[in-house]
Design a protein around this motif. Structure first.
Motif, mmCIF file in Angstrom:
data_model
loop_
_atom_site.group_PDB
_atom_site.id
_atom_site.type_symbol
_atom_site.label_atom_id
_atom_site.label_comp_id
_atom_site.label_asym_id
_atom_site.label_seq_id
_atom_site.Cartn_x
_atom_site.Cartn_y
_atom_site.Cartn_z
ATOM 1 N N THR A 31 13.656 3.241 2.736
ATOM 2 C CA THR A 31 13.955 4.648 3.018
ATOM 3 C C THR A 31 15.341 4.810 3.628
ATOM 4 O O THR A 31 16.135 5.671 3.205
ATOM 5 C CB THR A 31 12.887 5.220 3.975
ATOM 6 N N GLN A 80 17.986 4.123 0.940
ATOM 7 C CA GLN A 80 18.075 5.190 -0.058
ATOM 8 C C GLN A 80 18.749 6.429 0.526
ATOM 9 O O GLN A 80 19.475 7.146 -0.166
ATOM 10 C CB GLN A 80 16.675 5.564 -0.584
ATOM 11 N N ARG A 81 18.495 6.655 1.787
ATOM 12 C CA ARG A 81 19.114 7.806 2.435
ATOM 13 C C ARG A 81 20.627 7.590 2.548
ATOM 14 O O ARG A 81 21.417 8.490 2.283
ATOM 15 C CB ARG A 81 18.490 7.996 3.824
ATOM 16 N N PRO A 121 22.220 6.874 -1.902
ATOM 17 C CA PRO A 121 21.264 7.377 -2.900
ATOM 18 C C PRO A 121 21.395 6.616 -4.229
ATOM 19 O O PRO A 121 22.505 6.345 -4.695
ATOM 20 C CB PRO A 121 21.671 8.845 -3.051
ATOM 21 N N GLY A 122 20.243 6.258 -4.761
ATOM 22 C CA GLY A 122 20.219 5.554 -6.044
ATOM 23 C C GLY A 122 20.387 4.054 -5.931
ATOM 24 O O GLY A 122 20.322 3.329 -6.929
ATOM 25 N N PRO A 138 23.893 1.254 -7.141
ATOM 26 C CA PRO A 138 23.180 2.192 -8.011
ATOM 27 C C PRO A 138 23.634 2.014 -9.459
ATOM 28 O O PRO A 138 24.755 1.562 -9.712
ATOM 29 C CB PRO A 138 23.599 3.569 -7.475
#
Lengths: 494, 494
Positions: A389, A392-393, A396-397, A418
């Motif tokens: 989490t 990802q925060r 992102p990706g 990503p």
């Protein structure tokens, strides 16, 4: 983080342009030649096999590469280096992952290769021990044990080229730790050459020996910073009569952890392997090695794949009964969604191959931020949920390629750019921030920033920043006591 | 060898007549009282429970007996002692056999009893770990594990009163080592207070953790000479579903050793106990404890009795099949002359009781020269044959009471006066010569003079005389580094 020395020079001329004066260096080289013979003191030509690490992250330059063939020669080399105040970098198979066994770029360090100390000195079947020199390749040790119908259980991807001395210097882990322990637990005695060139013969083949401090354990895992391991007496075990391997799919890491508990309870010491692979890890394997069959079809409802291995001291039929009983119980209770049991050695190898292909597939996919972390087994699932989490925060990706030795709480929790972002750019910009997020979380969950790879040069700063100050002070006291001039593998660990 | 201090004085008056000046001592006592409360600083009355060792060989006198209840209090005590340059003797259950945990006779040492640090802090079933404070009695740790249907496998005769801190400080062995390892192998993390009174929190519950030197292993087995262990995170295992025990008689130790190999091969990790008892050992048990049944009749052609224990992760029927198969194969091949399998828990306990009664029977028979030695398993039979001969030649009629953990190569090779010779006279005249013969032989056979009991005060001189000078120098370097003032349990080990 890799430091980049100048590319290795072609000849001896450039090599002497160091801060040591040429006459001093000539005297040292003469002493080294007297110790091991001139042919085994290498100063010219392409020395990259010794000067560049396996991942090509560390490129150094040695004052000389010295290749002793006996413990007495190692001692003579260390006495020569002591007399000249010269730093020593011991090296085994040069397969380490943290830059602990190549010289720095200064051209002032003597690289001592243990590769020629490669004899199995003895196998004592009735004592279940084997004594091997440091330069023995791990696979040769395994084979010498197998020739007596015995097992040396240490097993890891580099076993065809890593050496037992390196395995001990890094306290190697691998895939059988949950049953047999790390390299430390598989070693009964050591022979070590001290920085001053004295030989400690601690090669006891004893299961019990309470005669003073645990010198053996101090050298194990010290990454060559306290002395040079030249030989070891190792524990052997009976060969299992049969092995079973299966893949099983789980909805989440909590289910995988409960499956581990069930496997412990049902198989007892027969449980010898418990690996976990996240969906993305296997997706990358499928992308880059499409020839490898994936026995369980990808299932979005069960994205975690577990590899379970059982070793049985009775035989195939007994093993199969126990193993299938475990998997049926796990299916019935909903811990796993599906399972495939290997029906042959070839199928078993193919399952392990899937697991072992993950780092290679990752390399094909592009550079990534690797972590070799350990956690209490009971906290792995919560750690991954929380850290996924956070990452990802922040990014992102970002793609989390997560796999490892769940049975030991050891994750290779790797962070890949990503989709669509260049790997090199992502690393350059975010490696530090990724490490901070991951290692901060490791600390909160009571884990370790290095489970099995060690510290070397790569994680030295992280260790200094994150290890307890009391522990660091104790470690520095020990370093000062056993290597007062700081000449053993300087710049590593501490 | 025991040093004899004056008998403990009755009150505080006499206790202050030491080389430390009274005002200095008063200041220290005040600081100790501030650290733990005045009620937990004992200086008067009968302190023999702390000042006299279990075997009553060492009688000392403490400046004070201090009983902290928390790690913070231990740290405060050690800071107070550091400030006053006072020596510290840590003590657990005071069940040690080498005089390592009682103060000397000087009246200048502070005895720190860990008995009040006796909480089980946590059991993490999913991680197979338990965290206990140093003063937890071993049996309480076993019971806390069993309450979760898990096993803490360390097991030894003193388990009802020894403490886990003492077990770790001496790297205790016991009867399950061939399967589960010594105390060292059962410990994942430690909490330690340094001589300066700092707390190292190394209580990780991690199976893999390669972040620097093996501090944990250094404190384990150091007998309190480097710091005070205050808590530990311990490894647990699944409880076996069934246990089998048998006695079997062998013609000689070679046959017993071959039976061990057969048991390893057939039972694999199910082999959890393999004890050996010489005929004279069991004869003494019969003489002094005639109420104990001896399931196998004495057989002059098979004077060695082996106790084999199997732990099974499946159940009674499976265990029995495997176990009886082993014994039948051993009978058929002539390795054993006879065998008796326990048919109930009570019968199993009775077999273990026979084994455990040997030291008590020996004590009844009279003082004897005890040895706690380890050898490579493959050399035990040859060692005993050679050493028996040497001792019989030197002391005709001497009685060799030989028993121990053959599975670990650990013998309690005890030497009792010839029939008709007063034990005390024999000891006074010959103890040193007996030790010399035995320990010289141990050296020739590659063994250890202390398998599981440690060094303490009892074997300190032997260690200095017999351990490799290189190892001794390394140990002294470590001692100086971690206890620069030499205040931790002085006069023990080194």
């Amino acid at each position: 983080m890799g430091h980049e020395g100048a590319p290795p020079g072609p000849g001896g001329e450039k090599r002497s342009a160091q801060h040591e004066g040429a006459p001093v260096k000539a005297a040292l080289l003469e002493a080294l030649a007297a110790a091991v013979g001139p042919a085994q003191v290498l100063t010219e030509g392409d020395l990259s096999a010794w000067e560049v690490d396996w991942r090509k992250r560390y490129r150094g330059r040695a004052l000389a590469v010295v290749r002793p063939a006996t413990t007495a020669e190692v001692a003579a080399v260390l006495r020569a280096c002591a007399a000249h105040g010269t730093a020593v970098v011991p090296q085994g198979g040069n397969t380490g992952l943290v830059g602990a066994s190549v010289p720095d770029a200064s051209g002032t360090q003597v690289l001592v290769s243990l590769a020629r100390l490669n004899r199995v000195r003895a196998v004592d079947a009735a004592n279940l021990t084997l004594t091997a020199e440091a330069g023995c390749v791990l696979q040769a040790v395994q084979e010498a044990a197998a020739a007596q119908d015995l097992l040396f259980p240490l097993s890891l991807a580099a076993e065809g080229s890593c050496t037992i001395g390196g395995n001990l210097a890094t306290n190697a882990g691998g895939t059988q730790v949950l049953r047999y322990g790390n390299a430390r637990e598989l070693c009964l005695g050591l022979e070590v050459v001290t920085p001053a060139g004295e030989i400690w013969d601690g090669l006891a083949g004893l299961r019990k020996d309470n005669t003073g401090y645990a010198l053996r354990d101090l050298y194990i895992g010290a990454e060559g910073t306290l002395g040079v391991i030249t030989a070891a007496t190792l524990k052997l075990c009976p060969q299992p009569a049969a092995r079973m391997t299966a893949l099983a799919s789980c909805a989440d890491l909590e289910a995988a952890t409960r499956l581990l508990q069930l496997a412990h309870a049902r198989l007892g010491p027969g449980l010898t392997g418990f690996e976990v692979m996240g969906d993305l890890a296997l997706t990358l394997v499928a992308r880059h090695f499409p020839q490898l069959r994936r026995p369980l079809a990808p299932d979005p409802a069960a994205p975690w794949t577990v590899l379970v291995e059982q070793s049985d001291s009775e035989g195939e039929a007994h093993a199969r009964g126990l193993f299938e009983g475990l998997l049926e119980a796990a299916l019935e209770s909903g811990l796993i969604a599906d399972a495939a049991v290997a029906e042959s050695v070839a199928q078993s190898k193919a399952m392990w191959h899937l697991r072992e292909a993950i780092p290679l597939a990752q390399a094909e996919e592009g550079a990534n931020v690797k972590h070799d972390i350990a956690l209490p087994v009971s906290r792995v699932a919560a750690f991954v949920a929380a850290t996924d989490t956070l990452l990802q925060r922040a990014f992102p990706g970002v793609r989390l390629v997560n796999f490892g030795h769940l049975g030991d709480g050891n994750l290779h929790y790797n962070v890949q750019a990503p989709d669509g972002v260049a790997a090199a750019d992502f690393l350059r910009e975010h490696e530090h921030a990724v490490n901070t997020i991951v290692y901060d979380a490791v600390g909160r969950f009571g884990g370790s920033i290095s489970a099995e790879h060690g510290i070397g040069a790569l994680k030295r700063d992280e260790l200094a920043a994150r290890k307890s100050p009391v522990a660091l002070a104790l470690m520095r006291d020990i370093k000062r006591a056993l290597d007062p001039d700081g000449r053993m593998n300087p710049g590593r660990v501490l």
